[in-house]
Design a protein around this motif. Structure first.
Motif, PDB file in Angstrom:
ATOM      1  N   ASP A   1      -6.764 -10.612   3.235  1.00  0.00           N
ATOM      2  CA  ASP A   1      -8.043  -9.903   3.121  1.00  0.00           C
ATOM      3  C   ASP A   1      -9.220 -10.825   3.449  1.00  0.00           C
ATOM      4  O   ASP A   1     -10.279 -10.737   2.830  1.00  0.00           O
TER       5      ASP A   1
ATOM      6  N   LYS B   1       1.119  -9.072   0.771  1.00  0.00           N
ATOM      7  CA  LYS B   1       0.306  -8.868   1.961  1.00  0.00           C
ATOM      8  C   LYS B   1      -0.669  -7.708   1.787  1.00  0.00           C
ATOM      9  O   LYS B   1      -1.747  -7.681   2.375  1.00  0.00           O
ATOM     10  N   GLN B   2      -0.252  -6.725   0.998  1.00  0.00           N
ATOM     11  CA  GLN B   2      -1.120  -5.579   0.743  1.00  0.00           C
ATOM     12  C   GLN B   2      -1.064  -5.230  -0.744  1.00  0.00           C
ATOM     13  O   GLN B   2      -0.084  -5.521  -1.421  1.00  0.00           O
TER      14      GLN B   2
ATOM     15  N   TYR C   1      -1.517  -9.172  -5.919  1.00  0.00           N
ATOM     16  CA  TYR C   1      -2.343  -9.025  -4.718  1.00  0.00           C
ATOM     17  C   TYR C   1      -3.821  -9.269  -5.051  1.00  0.00           C
ATOM     18  O   TYR C   1      -4.476 -10.077  -4.427  1.00  0.00           O
TER      19      TYR C   1
END
Lengths: 311, 311, 311, 311
Positions: A281, B72-73, B120
């Motif tokens: 991000d 990653k997400q 995350y």
């Protein structure tokens, strides 16, 4: 699922003085001569695994024949072909071996004119026995000239960088890492990557307003002292250092040295340091016009570079 | 589509001598103290963007509380939770803020016992004004002690590395980059990554045959000379250097320096160099037992390290 | 037998902004504060053995109070006094302790005005316990700021360098090591030493034609990377780097970085590399005007320095 | 007035495998081949001004033919001859050109057997045009192999170092800079110089009790990173690094790398850093047996070196 780019592959340069360019890239910079095909010579750095990361071809005037990107999967080449056609970009198919060591590939031009290539299959030849590294995870013994480790990135000039950034993001998945916005809102430069490198490609405003010129190609060196040694070697060869010598960019934090191939005028950057972006991000760092003093040159030579590089 | 790991996030260490560990990591190594929560102190390097890359918590004996990986997400955290449960691994949910700065996360143990965390959401606090870098693409001004740039990797010991490698590959997407195979066919070590780093995690054979111990955590420095400066500083503080000093590994090509936190016995590696793997079709480099002489130590101290680190 | 100089001792600077100069030299550059006497503060580098190699005294305007040279023997101080008087140079005796840490000394002005001091007796205080190096052959643990190792040389401007070179050779035994001769025959600069250093003193043509100004004082650092680290630190403090950053001189082969004390305007050089001259029959290297392009800057920033330093 | 030594000149080595020794010193280490005389080959480093700093002569077994010192004045050669004869040391006259490039010289043995030479006149040939540095104050362009800058010092073993130190002090003016005293009062090593280098010669206790052996000859490199590059190059050639690799001595503060000429077994040190002594009243640093742990190896490989070098 969208086709993906894995990495920068190579740049194919055309030079009006093949002998001098070969001397520069092979004997002074110390790239290894891997192979040839007709008049074209293929080179790579000691830590490059692919068949070539640079090719030199004689021609009437200096130009970039293509900048090549390796796809993430074999099937991505076809996928890119479809996507680009759908999007209105004409593509040209390159047959296996048409470029030595390389499989089937596509070539096309970005809307502003950059000549790109996408491939997946590529040979990874070993080094010849007498040049082979004793390290299993290395290719050549670094033994020659300035000896950078590997290809790093390309940097290109154009008349409207913002449009090119958008195209690279939309069609090839490049993410913006750092950019420069002028006080009038115009985006004057962007550093983009598909890898954790700060940039696999930089796209900057051409001071002459041309649509498609190479600013430089870059090779990576492990330590800043390798760059200083390169400066000494180039000075001993009486090859001018662009801006006078090495320094550190604020943008990308790279320790740099710029030099032009005396055979073609193409510019080479020797690059060390920089930082890696692992964050999924990542928020692009935007430098304002006022911040450019430390953004462009954190320390080092302050002059601007001559804008005489070929297209 | 499989859930994916983006990067190593942090290690959470427990120390029986909080004062000494804090002195070591903050004042000698020069990590920045970011925040605290109860007795726990959160630290990061000057180029780390996340809330913390190390936490120290006082406890009766030294141990690793967890090694954390960033997905990653956002949706990957749930996806990992499902996959792990389906695969028979019990998971524990960590609520947002339960670990300061961090969102919802899962914790679980690998079959051999390594305590892992996947998250995350994480805060990315700015540096305080008086410690802030003047570079927009940097966090802190490097001003303190040895001052490594960023977290790099973890390295762990286990009794059967091959099984752990397989688990990491099957369940978390780690790719094998380099490995060591003994003459009897046993895999004695593997260096794996989800990023272009040669390893985000190394998993090696424990000489004591224990199932789950930390060998070291590692921070990255830009230049080999930074590592030599670190050796000088540690010697001035009379903190023993493991094996006697810095050297270069063949495997990973890293220039290294190992030192133990005198408060906990946890081992830290300061790491520079190494190489990056951008090839999507990388073939793992396998070192045989006979090749280990240059694989383990390309040059530098030849002694083995004491195997007295905590679990 | 002629009296002999052993080495450069110290420079005594006057500053109109004591607080800022002290911050610069002590906190940023990282010289150690050793002692004080009235308003004067005495500093030295971590590898300097003498009581001080720099003193700072508040005053209405910036100036050099004196540049001090250590004689080879105690009796040389008297011998220099006699020789100078015989040669027509007025001398002033400084009593032991009049300058703290220092024995009996003489002060005098060169014909062009440079304020010199010659002494022999000097205290060599140990570092305080908490700052002491663990190396017996070192003084302080290098722990602070940029942290150069030791004083190196001084460099001064004058209107007729050739005359000053001759005076230094005739009266103090300095040997010419390198010099610059303009096309009109005028000697524009000379680098002279009594030690194997290429220069203990440089004497160059003042672009403003003044008779006696300090160009810079210099401290030595072991590695070029120490200089680059210094550039980073200075940029983080937003202290301008002269000419933009580090580079390498042809003359002396020094890797340099110039910066001005923001409190006084006195210029400091951080210096690494260079070469040593052990030959008793060294033939001075003379650079012609045409050769100055590589002589002044072998690589690095090409701009000229502002000539605004105080006398 | 006593005759004085200005500097170390060269070492003359005999090797049983001339081809291999020449390959090692010329092609791997990168000394320049200057001249030859019969079977003898003369070499020097790129920054050495004298005709040679090393000579290699084939012979049935490896040995040091002589270690040569340059006198401060031409008349000092005769003066040394007289003093040595008066003191009972037999001397042998070497006629001009008997050793190519060199004038009249004397050879003699120290009481313990070291073969010394003293000369003053020596040619200083320029580098051939194609190898010449573009820097006026340099000799060769550093272009070849490891490429150290210049000769630095010799280090020898003997059965009673204290006696040799005394002889060197009394008869040749060497000053003690650092020494090691065992708990029983025996002086086990001394580092002495006539220049500001910490040592032009080291004289240490031979573990085998022999009276006169070469421990190593040393060449200087500008930066620690040059030493690390040397380690990489030697490893690629599969030439063993003594003790395993580079490190830093406490004594002399030198960053070192030891390697043996595979043709002769003579040991070479590549040396960077160290410190300079300008004080005329330097008090020798004495290390006790207890302090040797940091004195011998401040950081780096801890093993002892094989004591298999030739006399």
């Amino acid at each position: 699922m969208a086709a993906e780019i894995a990495k920068l592959g190579h740049t194919a340069l055309v030079t009006p003085n093949m002998e001098k360019s070969l001397w520069f890239f092979r004997d002074v910079i110390g790239l290894e001569e891997v192979d040839h095909q007709g008049d074209t010579v293929f080179l790579r750095a000691w830590g490059d695994w692919e068949h070539h990361t640079l090719s030199l071809t004689p021609g009437s005037e200096a130009r970039v024949d293509h900048m090549a990107w390796r796809a993430k999967q074999a099937s991505d080449v076809d996928l890119f072909a479809e996507q680009l056609k759908a999007q209105g970009t004409p593509i040209q198919w390159i047959e296996p071996g048409e470029e030595k060591g390389q499989g089937r590939a596509i070539r096309f031009r970005l809307p502003n004119g950059y000549p790109f290539e996408i491939y997946y299959d590529i040979e990874k030849p070993k080094a010849p026995e007498d040049k082979k590294s004793r390290l299993k995870n290395n290719v050549y013994r670094p033994s020659n000239g300035i000896a950078p480790r590997r290809i790093d990135h390309v940097n290109v000039w154009t008349s409207n960088p913002g449009e090119v950034h958008q195209w690279l993001s939309d069609n090839m998945g490049f993410k913006m890492r750092e950019s420069v916005r002028l006080s009038n809102g115009f985006v004057a430069g962007g550093w983009m990557s598909v890898t954790p490198l700060v940039h696999d490609i930089g796209v900057m405003l051409d001071p002459k307003g041309q649509s498609s010129r190479l600013h430089h190609l870059a090779y990576y060196m492990d330590n800043v002292t390798d760059i200083l040694r390169a400066a000494d070697i180039l000075r001993e060869y009486n090859i001018p250092l662009e801006m006078g010598g090495p320094g550190r960019h604020g943008i990308s934090q790279a320790f740099f040295l710029y030099v032009k191939d005396p055979g073609s005028g193409h510019r080479l950057e020797l690059f060390s340091g920089g930082y890696l972006i692992f964050d999924p991000d990542w928020e692009p760092i935007e430098w304002s016009e006022q911040e450019l003093d430390s953004g462009l040159i954190w320390y080092g030579p302050q002059g601007s570079m001559e804008d005489t590089t070929p297209c």
